[in-house]
Write an enzyme that holds these catalytic residues in place. Structure first.
Site, PDB file in Angstrom:
ATOM      1  N   ARG A 107      -6.703  -8.350  -8.957  1.00 39.24           N
ATOM      2  CA  ARG A 107      -6.870  -9.956  -9.153  1.00 39.24           C
ATOM      3  C   ARG A 107      -8.688  -9.632  -9.465  1.00 39.24           C
ATOM      4  O   ARG A 107      -9.055  -8.665  -8.979  1.00 39.24           O
ATOM      5  CB  ARG A 107      -7.304 -10.972  -7.479  1.00 39.24           C
ATOM      6  CG  ARG A 107      -7.817  -9.875  -6.000  1.00 39.24           C
ATOM      7  CD  ARG A 107      -7.703 -10.588  -5.485  1.00 39.24           C
ATOM      8  NE  ARG A 107      -8.530 -10.234  -3.715  1.00 39.24           N
ATOM      9  CZ  ARG A 107      -8.927  -9.123  -3.874  1.00 39.24           C
ATOM     10  NH1 ARG A 107      -9.911  -9.638  -4.410  1.00 39.24           N
ATOM     11  NH2 ARG A 107      -9.217  -9.158  -2.265  1.00 39.24           N
ATOM     12  N   GLU A 112      -3.409   6.793   7.825  1.00 36.73           N
ATOM     13  CA  GLU A 112      -3.824   7.218   7.142  1.00 36.73           C
ATOM     14  C   GLU A 112      -4.759   8.045   7.632  1.00 36.73           C
ATOM     15  O   GLU A 112      -5.600   7.518   9.171  1.00 36.73           O
ATOM     16  CB  GLU A 112      -4.476   7.024   6.040  1.00 36.73           C
ATOM     17  CG  GLU A 112      -4.090   6.419   5.131  1.00 36.73           C
ATOM     18  CD  GLU A 112      -4.423   5.867   3.690  1.00 36.73           C
ATOM     19  OE1 GLU A 112      -5.174   5.307   3.899  1.00 36.73           O
ATOM     20  OE2 GLU A 112      -4.003   5.176   2.248  1.00 36.73           O
ATOM     21  N   HIS A 165     -14.304  -3.514   9.073  1.00 41.56           N
ATOM     22  CA  HIS A 165     -13.501  -3.862   7.564  1.00 41.56           C
ATOM     23  C   HIS A 165     -13.743  -4.289   6.543  1.00 41.56           C
ATOM     24  O   HIS A 165     -13.402  -4.932   5.321  1.00 41.56           O
ATOM     25  CB  HIS A 165     -11.993  -3.161   7.492  1.00 41.56           C
ATOM     26  CG  HIS A 165     -12.326  -2.028   9.034  1.00 41.56           C
ATOM     27  ND1 HIS A 165     -12.055  -0.619   8.276  1.00 41.56           N
ATOM     28  CD2 HIS A 165     -11.237  -2.591   9.900  1.00 41.56           C
ATOM     29  CE1 HIS A 165     -11.936  -0.033   9.903  1.00 41.56           C
ATOM     30  NE2 HIS A 165     -11.608  -1.126  10.389  1.00 41.56           N
ATOM     31  N   LYS A 206       0.898  -1.463   0.139  1.00 39.13           N
ATOM     32  CA  LYS A 206      -0.177   0.072  -0.204  1.00 39.13           C
ATOM     33  C   LYS A 206       0.604   0.955  -0.385  1.00 39.13           C
ATOM     34  O   LYS A 206       0.487   2.494  -0.430  1.00 39.13           O
ATOM     35  CB  LYS A 206      -1.145   0.228   1.412  1.00 39.13           C
ATOM     36  CG  LYS A 206      -2.027  -0.905   1.016  1.00 39.13           C
ATOM     37  CD  LYS A 206      -3.058  -0.654   2.091  1.00 39.13           C
ATOM     38  CE  LYS A 206      -4.232  -1.451   2.530  1.00 39.13           C
ATOM     39  NZ  LYS A 206      -3.692  -3.093   1.832  1.00 39.13           N
TER      40      LYS A 206
END
Length: 665
Positions: free
Chosen positions: A292, A200, A235, A116
């Site tokens: 994917r 973040e 999540h 990430k």
């Protein structure tokens, strides 16, 4: 095109790939662990290869075994599905080195987007908008803590190599950061073999909107519009829909162009998903790219009329994309609900067991069911507990919602706890029905979605009693047919008496509550007394476990499944569980005892958070149990003293095992 395809996966996605490959005339090779020897994907494939024990790390995650299976069977391509090695750059490279086509992007693209933090740097260079945060290589806890303080709370800690909601923690206060970081890094290391994290800024009331992209080896790249995946728990996505409500043509084009730019920045090939976090005002930021096919790809297929697995296979074979951007269009609205073996009332803990009854709704142009299991199969603790993906389509969102409500009401599963009733409440929730969407919707609507435990309703109890009577009649008829004198009145179970009418009591337990239904036999009906009220009841068996019940002047259609002494009633879209009470084996309620500090499922103790002899308050974290790649914190049930731990960190525990010796005050 390839003549033979090996599918390096299991369950629902393996079955999904087999379906398209068969339609295209491609022979398929399934791989399976010892636990999956008789799994549905094995039964559907043309060939199957055993690759190891149940644990994924010894079977589905061993690249060498997969490549060897491909060589032995002559498969010229490998489709990785999603999960397992689908985003493993080394596996993609190994396939290429072996001369076997990897149905996915090149290893370099996976590496670029797999981290990430590195992906954020690439996206910044490509002009894709980014959320404020820290994506650096320095992973010392002290620096990460300072960066979180600088960004400002709330912040989100995310595993750099993560996905599927694993390795992610929301931190509201600076004081909570160290513990959250340690937990996140443990889970990231366990799930992905990499403890690297990024931080973040947490966007308040964000929407999760993703764009399906596709690129071929000739340099063409398109997007197939957006999906809204905002409805999540822990999540992890629960409902997905396409197109995203409230996204106009201009914003759709802007997000699509940003997603295509992200794919081009890494030389992407094949199917990918660029995920954005979006403000309520419509602004959006790059979150990550999944290299994917996504679990929720069917909603895109339903609104575009395209088979994305077929697109993957054609691109992997070197063919150009089937359509250009201007040829793609949206038709109607699609919604996907993930049907899981899990208990929403216990924090969505995964459930295990045999699917003693599995009756999905009928499929049509409006309803699609993608599944990897059939009735009689077992949901084990080894793998993801998904039962199916239920996808509906119609011309408008309101019409699709009505289809989904009906399809969920028609779903019948017995043998394991499921989230079907929860999904039914979720799609009926005014916030979801009104498209007031954000990733905190489930928490915002807890009062609606998690109602207080209610007693089994009167109609369900009456249905259960009629079901018992019908079963007895059916068993009597079978016994009569098998006997030497099927016409003998001694086989009858109609309650006939010479003088007075026959009466009996059929008892059930709803939790600890004993419920008696008193049945009197009549000429063509039963009179059933329940809680001081009586009703005239009739019933007749329909197909399978369905039967019609008449209660006075009302007629109900219900299903009833018996599992030992357990009775599962499916009525009006809800599921109710009862125990058939045997008076000869009654246990006084006062003799029962509570669950205590036991393992809610098989797993591994990963951390002990208290010490023996310590006095603790109710809710104090005692230990962390890892199960199905997720961490579950076991807390003190009341104020008291922790006497001892029954297991050390690193030890495996069985379902229901005592974890802690605890003494309440």
């Amino acid at each position: 095109m390839f003549e033979k395809l090996l599918i390096a996966n299991r369950g629902e996605i393996a079955c999904r790939i087999i379906r398209t490959a068969r339609r295209m005339g491609i022979r398929t090779v399934a791989v399976h662990s010892e636990a999956d020897a008789d799994a549905r994907h094995v039964r559907l494939a043309d060939e199957a290869v055993l690759i190891g024990p149940a644990a994924a790390r010894d079977s589905y995650l061993v690249a060498g075994k997969l490549l060897d299976a491909a060589r032995r069977t002559g498969a010229r391509a490998i489709h990785p599905g999603y999960g397992f090695l689908s985003e493993n750059a080394d596996f993609a490279d190994a396939c290429a080195a072996a001369g076997i086509a990897f149905v996915g992007p090149p290893g370099a693209a996976i590496r670029a987007m797999g981290s990430k933090s590195e992906a954020k740097k690439l996206m910044a260079a490509a002009g894709v908008p980014l959320t404020p945060g820290y994506h650096g290589d320095d992973q010392t806890p002290e620096l990460l803590h300072r960066e979180a303080d600088r960004i400002g709370y709330p912040v989100l800690i995310k595993a750099a190599a993560g996905g599927g909601g694993k390795g992610m923690r929301l931190v509201e206060r600076s004081a909570d950061f160290p513990d959250a970081l340690a937990s996140c890094q443990r889970e990231a290391l366990s799930s992905f073999g990499d403890a690297h994290v990024l931080i973040e800024k947490y966007i308040t009331r964000p929407r999760h909107i993703e764009i399906q992209v596709f690129a071929d080896t000739q340099g063409r790249c398109v997007h197939l519009f957006e999906r809204d995946c905002s409805v999540q728990r822990r999540h992890q996505k629960v409902l997905e829909e396409a197109p995203a409500p409230g996204i106009g043509a201009a914003r759709r084009r802007e997000m699509g162009e940003a997603a295509v730019a992200a794919a081009r920045a890494v030389g992407y090939v094949g199917a990918g998903t660029v995920e954005f976090i979006a403000h309520q005002d419509g602004s959006f930021y790059f979150m990550e790219m999944n290299t994917r096919l996504q679990v929720e790809h069917p909603v895109t297929e339903m609104i575009t009329g395209q088979d994305l697995v077929e697109w993957q296979l054609r691109v992997a074979a070197g063919q150009p994309l089937p359509l250009a951007q201007e040829q793609l269009e949206i038709r109607g609205h699609a919604i996907e609900a993930r049907v899981y073996a899990e208990d929403p009332d216990r924090g969505f803990l995964p459930a295990t067991g045999r699917l003693l009854r599995l009756a999905p709704p009928a499929e049509s142009i409006h309803v699609r069911v993608d599944t990897g299991v059939e009735e009689g199969d077992e949901i084990t603790p080894h793998y993801d507990p998904m039962i199916a993906k239920l996808i509906v389509w119609d011309e408008s969102r309101d019409a699709a919602l009505a289809r989904l409500r009906r399809a969920l009401a028609d779903y019948r599963v017995a043998g394991v706890t499921t989230n079907i009733d929860f999904l039914s409440r979720l799609v009926a929730c005014p916030a979801f029905a009104g498209a007031d969407l954000d990733t905190g919707l489930i928490e915002r609507q807890r009062e609606f979605l998690f109602p207080a435990v209610r007693a089994v309703p009167r109609d369900a109890l009456l249905v259960a009693a009629v079901g018992e009577l019908l079963w007895e009649q059916h068993a009597a008829k079978q016994a009569a047919q098998a006997g030497g004198d099927p016409g003998s009145p001694w086989h009858a179970r109609d309650g006939w008496r010479m003088n007075l009418s026959a009466a009996r009591t059929i008892s059930f337990r709803d939790g600890e509550t004993l419920i008696d239904t008193v049945v009197r036999y009549g000429r063509d009906a039963w009179t059933i007394a329940l809680a001081g009220e009586t009703v005239q009841a009739r019933g007749r068996k329909l197909d399978g476990d369905r039967f019609a019940v008449e209660l006075d002047d009302r007629r109900l259609i219900a299903s009833l499944v018996a599992v030992d002494d357990k009775r599962i009633v499916f009525l009006n879209g809800s599921t109710y569980s009862l125990l058939r009470d045997d008076p000869l084996h009654r246990i006084d309620a006062g003799d029962s005892h509570g669950g205590g500090l036991t393992a809610p499922m098989p797993g591994k103790v990963v951390a002990l958070l208290a010490r023996p002899g310590q006095k603790v308050d109710k809710g104090t974290p005692l230990l962390i149990l890892e199960a199905m790649k997720m961490e579950h914190t076991i807390t003190a049930p009341a104020a008291g003293t922790l006497k001892a731990f029954c297991y050390a960190a690193g030890e495996q525990v069985a379902d229901g095992a005592a974890l802690v010796e605890f003494e309440g005050e």
